[in-house]
Motif scaffolding. Structure first.
Motif, PDB file in Angstrom:
ATOM      1  N   ARG A  18      -3.065   1.514  -1.833  1.00 46.88           N
ATOM      2  CA  ARG A  18      -3.469   2.274  -0.649  1.00 46.88           C
ATOM      3  C   ARG A  18      -2.332   2.370   0.370  1.00 46.88           C
ATOM      4  O   ARG A  18      -2.260   3.292   1.159  1.00 46.88           O
ATOM      5  CB  ARG A  18      -4.708   1.625  -0.016  1.00 46.88           C
ATOM      6  N   GLN A  19      -1.424   1.408   0.323  1.00 48.72           N
ATOM      7  CA  GLN A  19      -0.308   1.424   1.288  1.00 48.72           C
ATOM      8  C   GLN A  19       0.897   2.217   0.759  1.00 48.72           C
ATOM      9  O   GLN A  19       1.913   2.313   1.432  1.00 48.72           O
ATOM     10  CB  GLN A  19       0.121  -0.024   1.554  1.00 48.72           C
ATOM     11  N   SER A  20       0.781   2.762  -0.445  1.00 53.72           N
ATOM     12  CA  SER A  20       1.928   3.435  -1.057  1.00 53.72           C
ATOM     13  C   SER A  20       2.147   4.828  -0.477  1.00 53.72           C
ATOM     14  O   SER A  20       1.204   5.492  -0.037  1.00 53.72           O
ATOM     15  CB  SER A  20       1.688   3.543  -2.567  1.00 53.72           C
ATOM     16  N   ALA A  21       3.413   5.264  -0.500  1.00 55.47           N
ATOM     17  CA  ALA A  21       3.734   6.615  -0.037  1.00 55.47           C
ATOM     18  C   ALA A  21       3.655   7.618  -1.201  1.00 55.47           C
ATOM     19  O   ALA A  21       3.770   8.818  -0.991  1.00 55.47           O
ATOM     20  CB  ALA A  21       5.143   6.627   0.548  1.00 55.47           C
ATOM     21  N   SER A  22       3.473   7.127  -2.420  1.00 58.08           N
ATOM     22  CA  SER A  22       3.495   8.010  -3.590  1.00 58.08           C
ATOM     23  C   SER A  22       2.126   8.668  -3.830  1.00 58.08           C
ATOM     24  O   SER A  22       1.097   7.987  -3.878  1.00 58.08           O
ATOM     25  CB  SER A  22       3.900   7.194  -4.825  1.00 58.08           C
ATOM     26  N   GLU A  25       0.527   7.331  -6.954  1.00 57.45           N
ATOM     27  CA  GLU A  25      -0.093   6.006  -6.808  1.00 57.45           C
ATOM     28  C   GLU A  25      -1.443   6.108  -6.088  1.00 57.45           C
ATOM     29  O   GLU A  25      -2.369   5.362  -6.409  1.00 57.45           O
ATOM     30  CB  GLU A  25       0.868   5.042  -6.100  1.00 57.45           C
ATOM     31  N   HIS A  26      -1.574   7.065  -5.178  1.00 58.46           N
ATOM     32  CA  HIS A  26      -2.894   7.296  -4.556  1.00 58.46           C
ATOM     33  C   HIS A  26      -3.873   7.795  -5.604  1.00 58.46           C
ATOM     34  O   HIS A  26      -5.049   7.421  -5.615  1.00 58.46           O
ATOM     35  CB  HIS A  26      -2.772   8.303  -3.409  1.00 58.46           C
ATOM     36  N   ASP A  27      -3.355   8.661  -6.471  1.00 57.46           N
ATOM     37  CA  ASP A  27      -4.165   9.193  -7.579  1.00 57.46           C
ATOM     38  C   ASP A  27      -4.659   8.046  -8.472  1.00 57.46           C
ATOM     39  O   ASP A  27      -5.835   7.985  -8.845  1.00 57.46           O
ATOM     40  CB  ASP A  27      -3.257  10.100  -8.435  1.00 57.46           C
ATOM     41  N   ILE A  28      -3.738   7.153  -8.773  1.00 62.77           N
ATOM     42  CA  ILE A  28      -4.086   6.017  -9.648  1.00 62.77           C
ATOM     43  C   ILE A  28      -5.109   5.110  -8.947  1.00 62.77           C
ATOM     44  O   ILE A  28      -6.046   4.611  -9.579  1.00 62.77           O
ATOM     45  CB  ILE A  28      -2.815   5.237 -10.069  1.00 62.77           C
ATOM     46  N   ALA A  29      -4.950   4.950  -7.632  1.00 60.41           N
ATOM     47  CA  ALA A  29      -5.937   4.160  -6.882  1.00 60.41           C
ATOM     48  C   ALA A  29      -7.314   4.816  -7.006  1.00 60.41           C
ATOM     49  O   ALA A  29      -8.338   4.133  -7.155  1.00 60.41           O
ATOM     50  CB  ALA A  29      -5.521   4.052  -5.424  1.00 60.41           C
ATOM     51  N   GLY A  30      -7.318   6.137  -6.988  1.00 62.97           N
ATOM     52  CA  GLY A  30      -8.584   6.870  -7.157  1.00 62.97           C
ATOM     53  C   GLY A  30      -9.175   6.652  -8.534  1.00 62.97           C
ATOM     54  O   GLY A  30     -10.387   6.519  -8.706  1.00 62.97           O
ATOM     55  N   ALA A  58       6.336   9.629 -13.003  1.00 62.32           N
ATOM     56  CA  ALA A  58       7.074   9.965 -11.771  1.00 62.32           C
ATOM     57  C   ALA A  58       6.194   9.684 -10.553  1.00 62.32           C
ATOM     58  O   ALA A  58       4.970   9.626 -10.652  1.00 62.32           O
ATOM     59  CB  ALA A  58       7.479  11.435 -11.812  1.00 62.32           C
ATOM     60  N   ALA A  59       6.847   9.527  -9.402  1.00 59.36           N
ATOM     61  CA  ALA A  59       6.098   9.220  -8.168  1.00 59.36           C
ATOM     62  C   ALA A  59       5.344  10.440  -7.643  1.00 59.36           C
ATOM     63  O   ALA A  59       4.435  10.305  -6.829  1.00 59.36           O
ATOM     64  CB  ALA A  59       7.051   8.694  -7.109  1.00 59.36           C
ATOM     65  N   ILE A  74       7.022   5.607 -10.375  1.00 62.85           N
ATOM     66  CA  ILE A  74       6.074   4.809  -9.600  1.00 62.85           C
ATOM     67  C   ILE A  74       6.513   3.338  -9.621  1.00 62.85           C
ATOM     68  O   ILE A  74       7.344   2.937 -10.440  1.00 62.85           O
ATOM     69  CB  ILE A  74       4.620   4.963 -10.112  1.00 62.85           C
ATOM     70  N   SER A  75       5.915   2.553  -8.759  1.00 63.23           N
ATOM     71  CA  SER A  75       6.302   1.136  -8.631  1.00 63.23           C
ATOM     72  C   SER A  75       5.639   0.305  -9.742  1.00 63.23           C
ATOM     73  O   SER A  75       4.780   0.799 -10.481  1.00 63.23           O
ATOM     74  CB  SER A  75       5.826   0.613  -7.286  1.00 63.23           C
ATOM     75  N   GLY A  76       6.026  -0.953  -9.805  1.00 60.14           N
ATOM     76  CA  GLY A  76       5.386  -1.887 -10.740  1.00 60.14           C
ATOM     77  C   GLY A  76       3.887  -1.956 -10.516  1.00 60.14           C
ATOM     78  O   GLY A  76       3.104  -2.014 -11.462  1.00 60.14           O
TER      79      GLY A  76
END
Lengths: 139, 304
Positions: A18-22, A25-30, A58-59, A74-76
């Protein structure tokens, strides 16, 4: 035991993403929050295809997860969370054996992308926990 | 030698050499063979000496391809000759072919020994327009055996005078894509093969025949190797020869029939799964499964 571990990992990774700028990564959180994305199933398949074929996520992508919009990956945390999403699909009882194995294979491909040099203690712990989950799913 | 009305379109490597070695040992001589020499080094993907004159470049590219693509069979036979040769003889016995078929894996590829007409083309991938031009010059109704992997461009497949046949190491439509042998072991507990007429999709063409294959005998020495080496062994000696054995059976069963138009049926594209390369961890698991399923090689038993 597996379900407790999975729930704990899901909570931690959702919080981190949730704190990511990517955007990805927001998509993955969803995806982690089941039903959190209206077209979640098809997006999950597209991410699976990306990790299996190009071995990176990719981010940021265009709207249909086709063309990457950045060279940055994307990050780890993103890879760990995506592996967890894939493992959840692998655990669905309705999935045929072939589909389950494909999800597990993609989850391992995600773990392989986590840069060993950049794993801090927290990522290392989560990595080990997820790897244990995946190994028990295979055997 | 029986003349076989078939053109083989090949890249040098264990796959092509297994087909060609087995066909020659079984008394078949191809109508035509076309060796695609890769203009790029298969290891680095960089163009091979573009500054050289065309003839010298072609020669060097062929040599580079030979060294790169046939490295593992040669290296393993050199390192493990004591148990590898008896094992290959066991494999030949198990699948009913002459062990001499394996000789071509490490020897010199002399196209004149294998086909009536021989040609070499320096190409930059399967999308090279030279290949389409070559296909357009083939006689009408030419069946072409494609021994490589991956997707063949639609432009080449749509050349009307030829029809491409491919042997895939998995029973279609259930197992499509890469690492078919390993996915078959995990999902079906045995190898499977399919021959089909290629279309622009990945292993989605009209199926000519499918067959489950017997599990290979494996010596204890094989089982003692690390997972990465066992994987390379399978792709040097087992997977290619299983495909070749299956093709040979198909040719024997369809003797006298036109290979351009063998009875075939369309796949149900909604059925089955397309697999990508297997992750090394799952691969290890598949190799353990193979270990559990296979009988020891008789040669290894007697040596022990």
């Amino acid at each position: 035991m597996d379900s407790h571990l999975r729930t704990a990992l899901q909570g931690q990774l959702s919080h981190q993403l949730r704190q990511s700028a990517s955007a990805v990564e927001h998509d993955i959180a969803g995806l982690l929050a089941e039903g959190g994305l209206p077209d979640g199933a098809s997006r999950q398949l597209r991410y699976q295809r990306k990790i299996d074929i190009t071995h990176r996520i990719a981010a940021a992508y265009d709207g249909v997860v086709g063309r990457p919009l950045t060279e940055q990956s994307i990050s780890g945390d993103g890879y760990l969370a995506l592996a967890l999403v894939f493992m959840r699909s692998a655990g669905e009882a309705s999935q045929p054996a072939a589909a389950r194995l494909r999800w597990i294979n993609s989850a391992f491909n995600c773990l392989d992308q986590i840069d060993a040099q950049r794993r801090d203690d927290r990522v290392l712990d989560q990595y080990a926990a997820l790897q244990a989950l995946m190994r028990s799913a295979v055997t | 030698m029986k003349r076989l009305g078939l053109t083989a379109l090949v890249y040098d490597g264990p796959m092509a050499r297994s087909y060609l070695g087995l066909l020659r040992c079984s008394g078949y001589r191809l109508e035509r063979i076309v060796l695609m020499v890769q203009a790029r080094d298969p290891g680095t993907r960089r163009p091979v000496a573009p500054w050289l004159p065309a003839k010298a470049r072609h020669y060097l590219a062929r040599r580079v391809q030979d060294l790169r693509m046939n490295h593992w069979p040669r290296e393993y036979l050199r390192q493990h000759r004591a148990w590898c040769e008896p094992w290959l003889a066991d494999l030949a016995r198990a699948y009913g072919f002459a062990p001499e078929a394996y000789r071509l894996l490490t020897g010199r590829l002399n196209l004149a020994d294998l086909a009536e007409h021989q040609q070499e083309i320096l190409v930059d991938g399967m999308g090279d327009p030279l290949l389409t031009e070559w296909a357009q010059r083939l006689p009408p109704r030419s069946p072409v055996l494609f021994t490589g992997g991956g997707i063949v461009p639609a432009a080449l497949l749509s050349v009307p005078q030829c029809r491409f046949i491919h042997v895939h190491p998995g029973v279609l439509p259930d197992i499509r894509g890469a690492d078919g042998l390993l996915w078959s072991l995990l999902l079906r507990s045995r190898p499977g093969m399919s021959a089909f007429y290629m279309n622009p999709g990945l292993d989605t063409g009209e199926i000519i025949r499918t067959q489950d294959m017997a599990l290979p005998p494996l010596p204890a020495e094989f089982l003692a190797l690390d997972a990465a080496t066992r994987y390379r062994f399978l792709y040097a000696f087992v997977d290619p020869m299983l495909r070749a054995v299956f093709l040979l059976r198909l040719l024997q069963e369809t003797q006298g029939q036109d290979l351009f138009e063998l009875p075939s049926h369309a796949q149900d594209e909604a059925r089955g799964d397309t697999f990508h390369f297997m992750n090394p961890y799952l691969r290890e698991f598949a190799l353990e499964r193979l270990h559990a399923l296979c009988t020891p090689s008789p040669a290894a038993r007697s040596a022990a």
